[in-house]
Every structure is written in C-alpha cells, then in structure tokens.
Design an enzyme around this catalytic site. Structure first.
Site, PDB file in Angstrom:
ATOM      1  N   THR A  96       7.639  17.333  24.756  1.00 59.32           N
ATOM      2  CA  THR A  96       6.598  16.757  23.906  1.00 59.32           C
ATOM      3  C   THR A  96       7.165  15.785  22.877  1.00 59.32           C
ATOM      4  OG1 THR A  96       5.207  18.719  24.158  1.00 59.32           O
ATOM      5  CG2 THR A  96       4.755  17.297  22.272  1.00 59.32           C
ATOM      6  N   ASN A 120       0.814  -1.219   0.000  1.00 52.77           N
ATOM      7  CA  ASN A 120       0.000   0.000   0.000  1.00 52.77           C
ATOM      8  C   ASN A 120       0.847   1.268   0.000  1.00 52.77           C
ATOM      9  OD1 ASN A 120      -2.861  -0.940   0.218  1.00 52.77           O
ATOM     10  ND2 ASN A 120      -2.015  -2.010   1.968  1.00 52.77           N
ATOM     11  N   GLY A 154      -4.035 -12.010   2.497  1.00 45.97           N
ATOM     12  CA  GLY A 154      -3.231 -11.192   1.593  1.00 45.97           C
ATOM     13  C   GLY A 154      -2.067 -11.959   0.996  1.00 45.97           C
ATOM     14  N   VAL A 175       8.357  -3.301  -2.906  1.00 46.65           N
ATOM     15  CA  VAL A 175       9.679  -3.905  -2.710  1.00 46.65           C
ATOM     16  C   VAL A 175      10.054  -4.672  -3.968  1.00 46.65           C
ATOM     17  CG1 VAL A 175      11.057  -5.461  -1.276  1.00 46.65           C
ATOM     18  CG2 VAL A 175       9.212  -4.118  -0.247  1.00 46.65           C
ATOM     19  N   ASP A 197       0.828 -10.946   0.347  1.00 46.92           N
ATOM     20  CA  ASP A 197       2.083 -10.664   1.045  1.00 46.92           C
ATOM     21  C   ASP A 197       2.234 -11.553   2.275  1.00 46.92           C
ATOM     22  OD1 ASP A 197      -0.103  -9.352   2.178  1.00 46.92           O
ATOM     23  OD2 ASP A 197       1.104  -7.689   2.937  1.00 46.92           O
ATOM     24  N   THR A 199       2.311  -0.469   6.186  1.00 49.46           N
ATOM     25  CA  THR A 199       1.166   0.412   6.366  1.00 49.46           C
ATOM     26  C   THR A 199       0.284  -0.105   7.501  1.00 49.46           C
ATOM     27  OG1 THR A 199       1.233   0.886   3.997  1.00 49.46           O
ATOM     28  CG2 THR A 199      -0.758   1.514   5.185  1.00 49.46           C
TER      29      THR A 199
END
Length: 256
Positions: free
Chosen positions: A184, A9, A107, A13, A109, A132
């Site tokens: 922060t 997504n 999937g 690769v 992958d 992702t």
C-alpha cells in the site's frame, strides 16, 4: 541589502539580497494566529542564523497571497529592521505585461515568479510553482504573461486522500523503489510522485501543442525538487526564483 518576503498559504519564504546576489533562502510556516511580535522574533532569528547585520538592511519588499497577514509582516519588518516594506500590488512597477481577463486577479507570487523568469531566461516560458496549489504560468515569446493553470497541490491532494479513506496511511513524500508498487505504501508513493510528474509532463506537452512553441520550463516551490526529477521534460529547478523576482521588482521601484 534587501530583505525579501513572500507570504504563501502554507509557507512564508524569506531571504536577503545584496546587489543581485541571493544570500539565503528560508521557509517559515504561515500561521495566521501568530502575532506581530512572534513573526518579528522569527525574522530576527533567521537573520541571526545567517549572521546578517540588521543595520545593513536598507530596504524590504513583500508579496502575499494571504491578505490578512500582509500588514502584520510589514509591522514585523518595521519592528526588526526599521524600514517600511514595499508591498507588491497595484501601482508597483513590474515591467510585466499581463494579458488576462482581469490582471488584478493574478496572484502576486505568480507575477513575481514571472518577472524573475523573463529577466533570467529567454521566453517563451512555462513557470511551475509547487506549493499549496500547483500553478503553471505561461509567458509568450514577447514576454507577455498570457495565462496558466491551477491544480490541487501535492500535499493537499494527499491529505484529502488519506482523510477520506479509512485504510490508507499517511506517507512521506519520497519516490518508491519501483514504479509498480508491491504494498500500500509503495502504491501511494508511486501514485503521488509519478502521477504528479506525469501530470506536469502532460500539461507541458499540451501547452506546447496549443502555442506551437517549444518552451523553457522552470520549476520552483517547496515540492518542486521532489517531483521534477521524475519528469521526462527538461525542467530547470530554481528554489530562489521568488526572491529573485522580489529583488528585481524592488530595484525597479527603488533604484539605487
């Protein structure tokens, strides 16, 4: 020599395999708006970067979780290398027994990662892919794919946090100097890095508790090297796992 491509997504690769040797692993941004020619040029440039002679490439294989781009990449490979790419999907032999409610929904992958893992490691196994989405796949001692987990990816979570808050800045994904932040940025880095590491550790514990077995854990994906060093569990990092799986699947379907 084989050209292997995994379309994700966020990143695509790609790499080349000679025999059972991975010659290189590279990532390109996955951009649906790009044309066949643009992807063909990108593939050509990567091959030239690694001094790969295109005439030596005799086959290609593609896995994809972005269906609209699958044929686009097939055409790009054909244009640059001159071969028809094998696409991982129904009818392709993987040697993996998938014990899921609907195996077709798994999937490609995840299947490719699992094929590489059971080929190179003794099960039972947990395979973590950090992209992702962060996915965990579980392989039992009989080499069956028995299920897994899907959770929001690290960048997806971070981008959502920043976009929905008015005072939190965008940060780089790197570990802070200390666990308990003093500002922060440090607090955000610690939450993202150590929070995700703790999540992975906790899920491994729960999987092992449910299965009653000690698992070998393998991690791959673009962000695996950022998170796994901060996990308490022993996790094997393999950036080339996807390409190895594609290589094994290619040879199962196109024997030398």
């Amino acid at each position: 020599m084989i050209l292997a491509i995994d379309i994700g997504n966020t990143n695509t690769v790609l790499g080349c395999c000679r025999g059972h040797e991975i010659l290189f692993v590279e990532r390109l941004a996955t951009a649906p708006s790009r044309t066949v020619l643009e992807y063909a040029i990108s593939i050509k440039n990567v091959l030239e970067l690694y001094q790969i002679n295109r005439d030596e490439i005799t086959g290609a294989i593609i896995s994809s979780v972005v269906p609209p781009l699958t044929n686009l990449f097939r055409d790009a490979v054909k244009k640059i290398v001159g071969v028809e790419a094998l696409v991982v999907g129904p009818g392709v032999k993987t040697g993996l027994n998938i014990l899921m409610d609907n195996p077709a929904q798994v999937g490609s992958d995840l299947i490719v990662n699992a094929v590489a893992a059971i080929t190179e490691h003794k099960p039972p196994l947990i395979i973590i892919d950090m992209g992702t989405a962060t996915t965990l796949s579980v392989i039992d001692k009989n080499k069956n794919y028995i299920g897994g987990m899907i959770l929001p990816g690290i960048r997806v979570s971070l981008d959502s946090l920043v976009s929905r808050t008015s005072q939190l800045p965008r940060i780089s994904l790197e570990a802070p100097r200390r666990l308990v932040g003093k500002n922060t940025t440090e607090c955000m880095k610690s939450g993202v890095i150590h929070g995700n590491a703790s999540c992975i550790d906790g899920l491994i514990d729960r999987i092992e508790q449910e299965t009653g077995e000690e698992m070998t854990v393998i991690a791959t994906g673009g962000l695996a090297s950022v998170i796994t060093p901060h996990c308490f569990h022993k996790i094997l990092l393999d950036d080339a796992l996807l390409l190895k799986g594609l290589m094994y699947i290619y040879y199962k379907n196109k024997p030398e």
